[in-house]
Design an enzyme around this catalytic site. Structure first.
Site, short mmCIF file in Angstrom:
data_model
loop_
_atom_site.label_atom_id
_atom_site.label_comp_id
_atom_site.label_asym_id
_atom_site.label_seq_id
_atom_site.Cartn_x
_atom_site.Cartn_y
_atom_site.Cartn_z
N LYS A 65 2.37 -11.87 4.18
CA LYS A 65 3.58 -11.94 4.07
C LYS A 65 4.35 -13.23 3.31
CE LYS A 65 2.78 -6.92 3.52
NZ LYS A 65 2.76 -6.94 2.83
N GLY A 93 0.46 -1.24 -0.10
CA GLY A 93 0.01 0.26 -0.05
C GLY A 93 0.70 1.25 -0.52
N ASN A 94 2.20 1.55 0.29
CA ASN A 94 3.02 2.67 0.47
C ASN A 94 3.80 2.74 -1.09
OD1 ASN A 94 4.71 0.16 0.36
ND2 ASN A 94 6.28 1.63 1.56
N LYS A 105 -9.18 -8.83 7.24
CA LYS A 105 -8.97 -8.19 7.24
C LYS A 105 -8.93 -6.52 7.08
CE LYS A 105 -6.06 -7.42 3.38
NZ LYS A 105 -4.86 -7.68 2.96
N LYS A 153 -3.43 -9.41 -0.24
CA LYS A 153 -3.16 -9.46 -1.64
C LYS A 153 -2.23 -9.85 -1.84
CE LYS A 153 -0.10 -6.02 -1.14
NZ LYS A 153 1.11 -6.15 -0.92
#
Length: 311
Positions: free
Chosen positions: A274, A14-15, A131, A212
């Site tokens: 992740k 997102g960053n 989420k 994601k």
């Protein structure tokens, strides 16, 4: 016969899209910086697939939809909001990629694929939403929102409170054959944005957000990618993150990383998805590699971040 080019899936965090300025102008400026980091990787002549998050964007869009909800202008459901942010972020990203590729004299087409991902209606995630989406709120504001609506908010890794929704596991990617065909035509593909649009076997969208990183791993598996790069806000993953005995990891095997997961080193709302996605990918075979690192390390990806291999 020419040597087969490596296929790389890069999952943007997102960053890479959103900083403090949530306007279209602010996000396009952020993506301009992101593409500058992607260009050195593209110069290496690889097959590149780019995925991205949309948590803040889809959360903000849902708020906008709710604020203007009326009989004449009804609010769009969450799956449609995911599709809308896939389109807007994909548009900004492909536009900037084309601009910088032209300036760099790199002849590569760029295509955004609005991507539907099948989920299981019986997935237990629907009964246990986890989420996070949307902006960070204070505890007081989050509890006020919960009292006024049926939404669920939870504290997110010490950064504030966020709305949480169901996050079912990706089962299949509807457009995978088209994505493969585009890659074979030397095209940079932007797809599975925001984890993809969650749909059931009957094609109906559902109120959920697919993680994601899990969607990116599923995609990397289906296209037989050689490398999965998961970009986040830190250069490497760490044991005992934020503590005095913090230990950054340069290289780790799948077995070692599984042990660290079992020991509870990674936050479920932050680094754990992740790490789990990277683990799932490298388990495909000894030739597969995953890297978790920050955007600014892409140019030196061979030596950067946490390198995860089977052995």
């Amino acid at each position: 016969m020419s040597e087969k080019k490596p296929t790389i899936v890069v999952a943007l965090g997102g960053n890479a899209i959103l900083a403090e300025d949530a306007s279209a102008k602010g996000q396009k400026e952020r993506l301009k910086q992101t593409v500058e980091y992607l260009i050195p990787l593209i110069r290496k002549d690889v097959n590149l697939i780019i995925t991205h998050g949309n948590g803040p964007q889809v959360g903000n869009l849902v708020l906008q939809q709710q604020a203007s909800d009326s009989s004449k202008n009804p609010a769009m459901p969450l799956d449609t909001c995911v599709a809308m942010t896939q389109g807007s972020i994909g548009y900004w990203l492909q536009n900037e990629l084309r601009t910088q590729l032209k300036a760099a004299q790199i002849a590569k087409p760029v295509v955004t694929v609005v991507t539907e991902i099948t989920v299981d209606a019986q997935d237990p995630a629907f009964a246990h939403p986890t989420k996070p989406i949307g902006p960070f709120l204070t505890e007081t504001a989050a509890k006020e929102a919960m009292a006024a609506t049926d939404a669920i908010y939870r504290e997110d890794a010490g950064r504030g409170w966020r709305k949480v929704v169901a996050s079912p596991a990706p089962q299949a990617i509807q457009e995978v054959a088209s994505i493969k065909a585009l890659i074979e035509q030397n095209t940079i593909v932007i797809c599975a944005g925001g984890g993809g649009i969650p749909v059931l076997d009957n094609g109906l969208g559902v109120e959920a957000v697919i993680d994601k990183d899990f969607a990116s791993e599923k995609l990397a598996r289906l296209v037989d990618a050689d490398q999965l790069i998961i970009l986040t806000g830190v250069e490497k993953i760490a044991l005992n993150f934020g503590k005095e005995n913090e230990q950054w990891l340069d290289h780790v095997t799948a077995a070692e990383l599984e042990t660290y997961v079992d020991e509870g080193h990674f936050s479920p709302g932050s680094m754990l998805p992740k790490v789990q996605a990277a683990l799932n990918f490298v388990k495909m075979g000894a030739e597969k590699q995953a890297v978790i690192t920050s955007l600014d390390k892409l140019a030196d990806i061979e030596d950067a971040g946490t390198q995860i291999t089977w052995k």
